[in-house]
Design an enzyme around this catalytic site. Structure first.
Site, PDB file in Angstrom:
ATOM      1  N   HIS A 137      -9.756   1.543   4.671  1.00  0.00           N
ATOM      2  CA  HIS A 137      -8.493   1.790   5.374  1.00  0.00           C
ATOM      3  C   HIS A 137      -8.713   2.856   6.444  1.00  0.00           C
ATOM      4  CE1 HIS A 137      -4.407   2.958   6.235  1.00  0.00           C
ATOM      5  NE2 HIS A 137      -4.023   1.798   5.712  1.00  0.00           N
ATOM      6  N   GLY A 149       1.876   2.637  10.940  1.00  0.00           N
ATOM      7  CA  GLY A 149       2.854   3.715  10.770  1.00  0.00           C
ATOM      8  C   GLY A 149       3.527   4.173  12.056  1.00  0.00           C
ATOM      9  N   ASN A 173       0.868  -1.183   0.000  1.00  0.00           N
ATOM     10  CA  ASN A 173       0.000   0.000   0.000  1.00  0.00           C
ATOM     11  C   ASN A 173       0.903   1.231   0.000  1.00  0.00           C
ATOM     12  OD1 ASN A 173      -1.882   1.983   0.411  1.00  0.00           O
ATOM     13  ND2 ASN A 173      -2.393   1.375   2.517  1.00  0.00           N
ATOM     14  N   TRP A 174       1.078   1.793  -1.201  1.00  0.00           N
ATOM     15  CA  TRP A 174       2.010   2.933  -1.324  1.00  0.00           C
ATOM     16  C   TRP A 174       1.408   4.215  -0.760  1.00  0.00           C
ATOM     17  CZ3 TRP A 174       4.544   2.594  -6.913  1.00  0.00           C
ATOM     18  CH2 TRP A 174       5.373   1.467  -6.960  1.00  0.00           C
ATOM     19  N   LYS A 175       0.118   4.199  -0.477  1.00  0.00           N
ATOM     20  CA  LYS A 175      -0.561   5.413   0.020  1.00  0.00           C
ATOM     21  C   LYS A 175      -0.298   6.571  -0.953  1.00  0.00           C
ATOM     22  CE  LYS A 175      -0.288   3.441   4.590  1.00  0.00           C
ATOM     23  NZ  LYS A 175      -0.259   3.638   6.030  1.00  0.00           N
ATOM     24  N   GLU A 224      -5.895  -4.624  10.803  1.00  0.00           N
ATOM     25  CA  GLU A 224      -4.890  -3.581  11.026  1.00  0.00           C
ATOM     26  C   GLU A 224      -5.240  -2.784  12.281  1.00  0.00           C
ATOM     27  OE1 GLU A 224      -2.707  -2.413   7.172  1.00  0.00           O
ATOM     28  OE2 GLU A 224      -4.530  -1.238   7.244  1.00  0.00           O
ATOM     29  N   GLU A 262      -7.018   5.275   7.413  1.00  0.00           N
ATOM     30  CA  GLU A 262      -6.717   6.668   7.034  1.00  0.00           C
ATOM     31  C   GLU A 262      -7.883   7.286   6.286  1.00  0.00           C
ATOM     32  OE1 GLU A 262      -2.991   5.756   5.180  1.00  0.00           O
ATOM     33  OE2 GLU A 262      -2.150   5.354   7.159  1.00  0.00           O
ATOM     34  N   SER A 285       2.820  -1.656  10.782  1.00  0.00           N
ATOM     35  CA  SER A 285       4.259  -1.648  11.071  1.00  0.00           C
ATOM     36  C   SER A 285       4.945  -2.985  10.760  1.00  0.00           C
ATOM     37  CB  SER A 285       4.511  -1.228  12.518  1.00  0.00           C
ATOM     38  OG  SER A 285       4.085   0.119  12.710  1.00  0.00           O
TER      39      SER A 285
END
Ligand code: PGA
Length: 240
Positions: free
Chosen positions: A97, A171, A8-10, A165, A99, A201
């Site tokens: 997700h 992160g 997941n490159w975000k 998650e 975020e 992480s």
């Protein structure tokens, strides 16, 4: 069964050149990875370019979107539909997700609609769930699963992938202890019998620990932006 290792490159890298370099470095390293499917989820705009670079007989990665909208087309400024992702050759889409739940205010109702739309377009949703506070895993997960999977038939549950998650582990460098993650995974598995990934992480040192406690793969954020580290993760998962 193949393990899944998802990058997941975000919102990274910030240039096309950077995205190509990262992709090429991953591509080079991943050639020898067996019994593991590697899925790259870059920002939408890089998808077609990276997809065209992905061809090659000894190299196979899959692609996924980091989100999608719940309508197929129409007057929805700024949105990307599941059909568009499918048309570009994506097989997966990350949904729910944390975020997006936090910064973009995505609700469980929206996520539920997105899962249904993705399935309709024959994309495999990777549904992210997890508790915000260390102590509240079961309550948070029960609530999210109930709302996010509303109206989806049990017989279709195996078309959905779950990424467990813990939000506090994303992160932060503070990954969830494998034993504790396993406990939550077993709890999730009783509610939805499908592939369950761990995310939060993950790095090349802890990746294997989650496979040992029977996770079906990993969702990797920060470490997927470092090709060497990501390739190490994929290799450690695929080790027999
Ligand atoms: P992280 O992110 O690996 O950087 O913790 C995981 C994720 O957000 O999916």
């Amino acid at each position: 069964m193949k393990y899944l290792v998802i990058a997941n490159w975000k919102c990274n890298p910030t240039t096309l050149k950077g995205a190509k370099l990262l992709f090429r470095a991953i591509k080079k390293g991943i050639k020898k990875v067996r019994n593991t499917e590697v899925v790259i989820c870059p920002p939408f705009i890089y998808l077609p370019i990276l997809k065209s670079e992905a061809k090659g007989p000894s190299f196979a990665v899959s692609f996924g979107g980091q989100s999608c909208f719940y309508e197929e087309k129409g007057a929805f400024t700024g949105e990307i539909s599941p059909k568009m992702l499918k048309d570009l050759g994506c097989q997966y889409v990350i949904l729910g997700h944390s975020e997006r739940r936090n910064f973009l205010k995505e609700t469980d109702e929206m996520i539920n609609k997105k899962i249904k739309a993705a399935m309709e377009a024959k994309l495999k949703p990777i549904l992210c769930i997890g508790e915000k506070k260390v102590r509240n895993a079961k309550g948070a997960i029960t609530n999210q699963l109930k709302k996010d999977l509303k109206g989806i038939s049990k017989k279709d549950f195996n078309k959905i992938i779950i990424a467990y998650e813990p939000v506090w582990a994303i992160g932060t460098g503070k990954s969830c202890k494998p034993e504790r993650a396993k406990e939550t995974k077993d709890f999730i598995k009783k509610k939805i019998n499908t592939k369950i990934l761990y995310g939060g992480s993950v790095n090349s040192k802890n990746a294997r620990d989650y496979i040992k406690v029977a996770f079906d793969g990993l969702l990797v954020g920060g470490a997927s932006l470092n090709a060497k580290e990501f390739v190490k993760i994929a290799k450690s998962v695929s080790r027999p």
